[in-house]
Scaffold this motif. Structure first.
Motif, PDB file in Angstrom:
ATOM      1  N   THR A  51      77.037 103.010  40.212  1.00 42.13           N
ATOM      2  CA  THR A  51      76.450 104.210  41.093  1.00 42.13           C
ATOM      3  C   THR A  51      77.403 105.497  40.655  1.00 42.13           C
ATOM      4  OG1 THR A  51      75.350 102.959  42.551  1.00 42.13           O
ATOM      5  CG2 THR A  51      75.677 105.411  42.878  1.00 42.13           C
ATOM      6  N   ARG A 104      70.772 104.104  48.854  1.00 44.78           N
ATOM      7  CA  ARG A 104      72.153 103.238  49.325  1.00 44.78           C
ATOM      8  C   ARG A 104      71.404 101.789  49.288  1.00 44.78           C
ATOM      9  NH1 ARG A 104      73.278 107.009  53.741  1.00 44.78           N
ATOM     10  NH2 ARG A 104      75.327 107.824  53.276  1.00 44.78           N
ATOM     11  N   ALA A 160      71.423 100.951  45.671  1.00 48.65           N
ATOM     12  CA  ALA A 160      72.653 100.638  45.188  1.00 48.65           C
ATOM     13  C   ALA A 160      73.243  99.307  45.628  1.00 48.65           C
ATOM     14  CB  ALA A 160      73.789 101.830  45.411  1.00 48.65           C
ATOM     15  N   LEU A 161      73.094  99.011  46.703  1.00 50.21           N
ATOM     16  CA  LEU A 161      73.693  97.619  47.305  1.00 50.21           C
ATOM     17  C   LEU A 161      73.058  96.537  46.592  1.00 50.21           C
ATOM     18  CD1 LEU A 161      74.206  98.592  51.069  1.00 50.21           C
ATOM     19  CD2 LEU A 161      75.828  98.213  49.349  1.00 50.21           C
ATOM     20  N   SER A 176      80.265 106.209  50.137  1.00 47.66           N
ATOM     21  CA  SER A 176      80.034 104.935  50.884  1.00 47.66           C
ATOM     22  C   SER A 176      79.412 104.032  49.533  1.00 47.66           C
ATOM     23  CB  SER A 176      78.630 105.086  51.899  1.00 47.66           C
ATOM     24  OG  SER A 176      77.461 105.842  51.382  1.00 47.66           O
ATOM     25  N   VAL A 177      78.761 104.609  48.656  1.00 48.20           N
ATOM     26  CA  VAL A 177      78.158 103.648  47.475  1.00 48.20           C
ATOM     27  C   VAL A 177      78.747 104.077  46.069  1.00 48.20           C
ATOM     28  CG1 VAL A 177      76.237 103.500  49.084  1.00 48.20           C
ATOM     29  CG2 VAL A 177      76.130 105.151  47.205  1.00 48.20           C
ATOM     30  N   THR A 222      80.300 104.019  42.699  1.00 51.84           N
ATOM     31  CA  THR A 222      81.511 103.300  41.711  1.00 51.84           C
ATOM     32  C   THR A 222      82.534 104.518  41.276  1.00 51.84           C
ATOM     33  OG1 THR A 222      79.733 101.854  40.963  1.00 51.84           O
ATOM     34  CG2 THR A 222      81.764 101.620  40.019  1.00 51.84           C
TER      35      THR A 222
END
Length: 254
Positions: A37, A188, A191-192, A209-210, A212
């Protein structure tokens, strides 16, 4: 271990774009691995949105090259529509068809582009609407949806094509804070789950939080790149990113 070009799902090399006398992109290069991400931040008018449009050839760059899975996207001629199926895009302003319901907005490309039967397209569209929390609104028209709901439908539409990469061009900038939160939660989740995403945004909480990597662009070039831990940590460096985040008043979260 040395990196090989086959490590990357997407490669962008030396993209230039000029509009009149304005050189918007001045040689932008970066690589993306599957599941990354990448969050692009920076002042308005610095070429971030133009860069995304150049990647999937909605805007043709003046020079430079883009590869997806080592196939060249730039200069691909009639193959570009095949690449666009694999490089989804979610825009700031949704671009839903007003005369179609939410589910029909998701179905239409599945039928017309992928050649799916109406029954299979409906099943796929319902699944993707369910993924973004919009199944109960499948038969609503865009005018009956909030901005956040409409944006989630546009995300479902992109997901339905099963892209390798999704480009998000400031997907929450037209939304109020509450609606922004619901769209960011969907992103999110993606992404996870390992969706490869390139995101232009000012939402630093999302980046923290997400992401890279966080890529700071200014004056048509990439000025700084760092992981969230590097950018938001206590270490030195990244002065330009920190200065920018201070000005937009969002160092800590959503």
């Amino acid at each position: 271990m040395s990196e090989n070009k086959t490590d990357y799902i997407l490669r962008v090399e030396d993209i230039h774009k000029t509009y009149g006398d304005a050189e918007v992109l001045k040689g932008v290069s970066f690589n993306v691995r599957k599941g990354d991400t990448i969050v692009f931040i920076g002042p308005s008018g610095t070429g971030k949105s133009t860069l995304l449009r150049c990647i999937n050839q909605l805007t043709v760059p003046d020079s430079g090259r883009v590869w997806l899975h080592d196939e060249e996207v730039t200069n691909s001629g009639k193959k570009i529509n095949r690449f666009r199926q694999k490089i989804g895009m979610v825009f700031q302003n949704f671009y839903l068809f007003d005369h179609l319901t939410a589910i029909k907005n998701v179905e239409i490309a599945l039928i017309k582009v992928k050649g799916m039967s109406p029954e299979a397209a409906r099943e796929k569209a319902l699944y993707e609407l369910r993924q973004v929390g919009m199944e109960d609104f499948a038969d609503h028209y865009p005018a009956e949806l909030s901005g956040g709901q409409a944006q989630r439908v546009s995300i479902a539409r992109a997901l339905a094509m099963e892209p390798d990469v999704i480009l998000f061009d400031e997907p929450t900038s037209a939304l109020d804070p509450e609606l922004t939160r619901e769209v960011l939660e969907v992103m999110r989740k993606l992404a996870l789950e390992g969706m490869t995403m390139l995101v232009v945004t000012h939402e630093m909480g999302f980046a923290r939080s997400v992401a890279t990597e966080i890529v700071f662009m200014e004056s048509g070039v990439i000025q700084e790149i760092g992981t969230p831990a590097e950018v938001f940590g206590d270490g030195g460096g990244f002065e330009r990113i920190r200065s920018f985040m201070g000005k937009i008043g969002d160092l800590s979260g959503d």
